[in-house]
Scaffold this active site. Structure first.
Site, PDB file in Angstrom:
ATOM      1  N   HIS A 150      -2.860 -25.727  21.388  1.00 56.64           N
ATOM      2  CA  HIS A 150      -3.248 -26.742  22.142  1.00 56.64           C
ATOM      3  C   HIS A 150      -3.209 -28.066  21.647  1.00 56.64           C
ATOM      4  O   HIS A 150      -3.689 -29.277  21.813  1.00 56.64           O
ATOM      5  CB  HIS A 150      -4.749 -26.799  22.794  1.00 56.64           C
ATOM      6  CG  HIS A 150      -4.933 -25.653  23.620  1.00 56.64           C
ATOM      7  ND1 HIS A 150      -5.047 -25.640  24.926  1.00 56.64           N
ATOM      8  CD2 HIS A 150      -5.015 -24.206  23.392  1.00 56.64           C
ATOM      9  CE1 HIS A 150      -5.062 -24.632  25.574  1.00 56.64           C
ATOM     10  NE2 HIS A 150      -5.013 -23.632  24.537  1.00 56.64           N
TER      11      HIS A 150
ATOM     12  N   GLU B 285       1.831 -25.133  -4.363  1.00 59.32           N
ATOM     13  CA  GLU B 285       1.937 -25.656  -5.738  1.00 59.32           C
ATOM     14  C   GLU B 285       2.848 -24.809  -6.792  1.00 59.32           C
ATOM     15  O   GLU B 285       3.187 -25.250  -7.793  1.00 59.32           O
ATOM     16  CB  GLU B 285       0.362 -25.440  -6.511  1.00 59.32           C
ATOM     17  CG  GLU B 285      -0.066 -26.613  -7.169  1.00 59.32           C
ATOM     18  CD  GLU B 285      -1.480 -26.521  -7.603  1.00 59.32           C
ATOM     19  OE1 GLU B 285      -2.172 -27.512  -7.751  1.00 59.32           O
ATOM     20  OE2 GLU B 285      -2.124 -25.542  -7.893  1.00 59.32           O
TER      21      GLU B 285
ATOM     22  N   LYS C  14      -3.624 -37.764 -11.078  1.00 63.02           N
ATOM     23  CA  LYS C  14      -4.837 -37.728 -12.005  1.00 63.02           C
ATOM     24  C   LYS C  14      -4.720 -38.821 -12.839  1.00 63.02           C
ATOM     25  O   LYS C  14      -5.493 -39.639 -13.562  1.00 63.02           O
ATOM     26  CB  LYS C  14      -4.967 -36.545 -12.779  1.00 63.02           C
ATOM     27  CG  LYS C  14      -5.203 -35.387 -12.032  1.00 63.02           C
ATOM     28  CD  LYS C  14      -5.608 -34.125 -12.953  1.00 63.02           C
ATOM     29  CE  LYS C  14      -5.762 -32.699 -12.004  1.00 63.02           C
ATOM     30  NZ  LYS C  14      -5.548 -31.437 -13.033  1.00 63.02           N
TER      31      LYS C  14
HETATM   32  O1  PA5 Z   1      -3.607 -23.020  -9.145  1.00 60.26           O
HETATM   33  C1  PA5 Z   1      -3.701 -24.177 -10.089  1.00 60.26           C
HETATM   34  O2  PA5 Z   1      -3.470 -24.011 -11.274  1.00 60.26           O
HETATM   35  C2  PA5 Z   1      -4.608 -25.351  -9.781  1.00 60.26           C
HETATM   36  O3  PA5 Z   1      -4.831 -25.349  -8.309  1.00 60.26           O
HETATM   37  C3  PA5 Z   1      -6.206 -25.146 -10.281  1.00 60.26           C
HETATM   38  O4  PA5 Z   1      -6.564 -23.941  -9.794  1.00 60.26           O
HETATM   39  C4  PA5 Z   1      -6.862 -26.377  -9.663  1.00 60.26           C
HETATM   40  O5  PA5 Z   1      -6.193 -27.638 -10.280  1.00 60.26           O
HETATM   41  C5  PA5 Z   1      -8.099 -26.240 -10.737  1.00 60.26           C
HETATM   42  O6  PA5 Z   1      -8.192 -26.292 -12.022  1.00 60.26           O
HETATM   43  P1  PA5 Z   1      -9.245 -25.730 -13.119  1.00 60.26           P
HETATM   44  O7  PA5 Z   1      -9.578 -24.301 -12.802  1.00 60.26           O
HETATM   45  O8  PA5 Z   1      -8.543 -26.083 -14.493  1.00 60.26           O
HETATM   46  O9  PA5 Z   1     -10.324 -26.794 -12.701  1.00 60.26           O
END
Ligand code: PA5
Length: 436
Positions: A311, A290, A425
């Site tokens: 494996h 990310e 989303k």
């Molecule tokens: O690293 C990030 O920002 C994301 O992976 C969030 O943790 C994830 O999308 C969850 O978001 P939120 O805590 O707003 O529900």
């Protein structure tokens, strides 16, 4: 005390000194941007000195609430997705008995810990609601934005369940919220219903939040010594801040992985020979993918548990496309204390290993595999932990957080946003709103 060290011998044959030297400038420049807060996403650097900033009051709040949860629940459900659950799950899995959730409470000494709200699976939620029908339950709903659909749906299901079982006031005593200090629907609900609430600092993003109450409250419920994790991270924050690639292994790791990327090795596998690292690897994957995967750039991060995956993926690593490098976590101290028994008739022919610790056998697999993979053209960096304890895991967490941020800057991306996650989303919400 330093409990983590890196061994670059398995990567050195693949990168020349000149290549490393050329990368050095970019790494030191990235260090300066972090230090001077002049890089992209500079308002999201709260994680840098998070271990120093946590207050006695916050620690006490976490401990008190964890104790209350332990007293009131057979089952503790942590609701969150991405950075809002992976850190806690990673650390709990590392220190729990492998069969913890199956052990009687007297041996476990804390509620069963279950994670929810990290998918949209009806099967999972149905099975969960059925499972907890006759159990005492407490939940910790974690969402920084307070609007993410997966945890919001699980929260609504569990809140309805709790309110039917305990009434509105009884349910409120069993709902713990971790969210932004000011904004979001979850914050509004928590304030209105007076739930016990923990704050995620504004300048810490989800995937950098494991050392906030996001990770620390579930760890405390699992009786994990989270203060040692914070201390380890604090130690690492000093160790890995030196402006050097020669004496700062974190920056050297960043330099090597970016030289390898430039040379076409665009897949990094984080591997461990210990199955309880599975979710630590998931946390690593989320942190790096990310953070780095944007602007059509980035190393694709994958994870393997060896010898299990030797494996399956092992064939691809040994002889497939030569675009892979590996980072392997190795733990030096064997705390399992279990060895292979000898048998009189030696029917299975294993007596040559009789009385050998299983960990010793695993170590030989590790050494043999590292050599085979290097011989096969796969660079290997080894991260050695002298022991699997909370202090060292705190160091490992900070090591990867720092490496990820610096690597993102070297790549030229903003490691602290995730604009790409919005695409699915948006489509999903359009489809859901159409309601066909
Ligand atoms: O690293 C990030 O920002 C994301 O992976 C969030 O943790 C994830 O999308 C969850 O978001 P939120 O805590 O707003 O529900």
């Amino acid at each position: 005390m330093q409990g983590l060290s890196l061994d670059f011998k398995g990567v050195e044959p693949f990168v020349s000194n000149e290549e490393l030297e050329l990368m050095k400038e970019a790494v030191l420049e990235a260090h300066d941007k972090l230090e001077n807060k002049t890089g992209l996403g500079r308002n999201m650097l709260g994680w840098l000195d998070l271990p120093d900033k946590i207050t006695e009051e916050e620690i006490e709040h976490i401990k008190q609430s964890a104790k209350r949860i332990q007293n009131q629940a057979d089952v503790f459900i942590v609701v969150g997705i991405g950075g809002s659950y992976l850190g806690a799950k990673a650390v709990i899995d590392l220190f729990e008995n492998t069969f913890s959730n199956m052990l009687p409470l007297s041996e476990r000494k804390h509620p069963q810990i279950i994670f929810a709200g990290n998918s949209l699976s009806g099967k999972y939620l149905r099975n969960l609601i059925e499972y907890i029908q006759d159990k005492d339950v407490a939940i910790n709903v974690i969402s920084k934005s307070g609007t993410t659909l997966e945890p919001a749906i699980a929260f609504r299901m569990l809140r309805v369940f709790l309110e039917q079982k305990y009434g509105i006031t009884g349910a409120a005593e069993r709902i713990y919220v971790t969210t932004d200090g000011y904004n979001g629907l979850l914050k509004d609900i928590a304030t209105k219903e007076e739930y016990d609430t923990f704050t995620i600092p504004e300048d810490v993003g989800g995937r950098y939040s494991v050392l906030t109450p996001v990770g620390l409250l579930p760890m405390a419920v699992a009786n994990i010594n989270f203060e040692d994790i914070i201390d380890g991270a604090m130690f690492a924050s000093r160790l890995f801040n030196e402006r050097s690639i020669e004496s700062n292994d974190c920056y050297k790791y960043v330099a090597y992985r970016n030289v390898l990327y430039k040379k076409g090795k665009d897949i990094e596998i984080l591997a461990s020979y210990e199955p309880s690292f599975r979710y630590f690897i998931e946390w690593f994957k989320q942190l790096f993918a990310e953070s780095e995967g944007k602007d059509s750039k980035g190393i694709y991060v994958a994870g393997n548990i060896f010898t299990t995956d030797l494996h399956s993926m092992g064939q691809m690593i040994q002889e497939g496309r030569r675009n892979i490098f590996e980072t392997v976590i190795n733990i030096n101290l064997d705390r399992s204390f279990i060895s292979l028994p000898s048998t009189e008739d030696d029917q299975d022919g294993l007596n040559y290993l009789a009385d050998k610790p299983i960990d010793y056998i695993n170590k030989q697999a590790f050494l043999g595999t590292v050599k085979a993979h290097i011989d096969g053209g796969v660079p290997n960096t080894i991260i050695n932990l002298d022991d699997l304890n909370e202090y060292n895991v705190g160091q490992l967490i900070y090591f990867f957080e720092k490496a990820c941020a610096v690597s993102g800057y070297v790549l030229g991306v903003n490691p602290f946003n995730q604009p790409g996650v919005e695409a699915y989303k948006k489509n999903m919400m359009e489809l859901l709103k159409k309601g066909e």
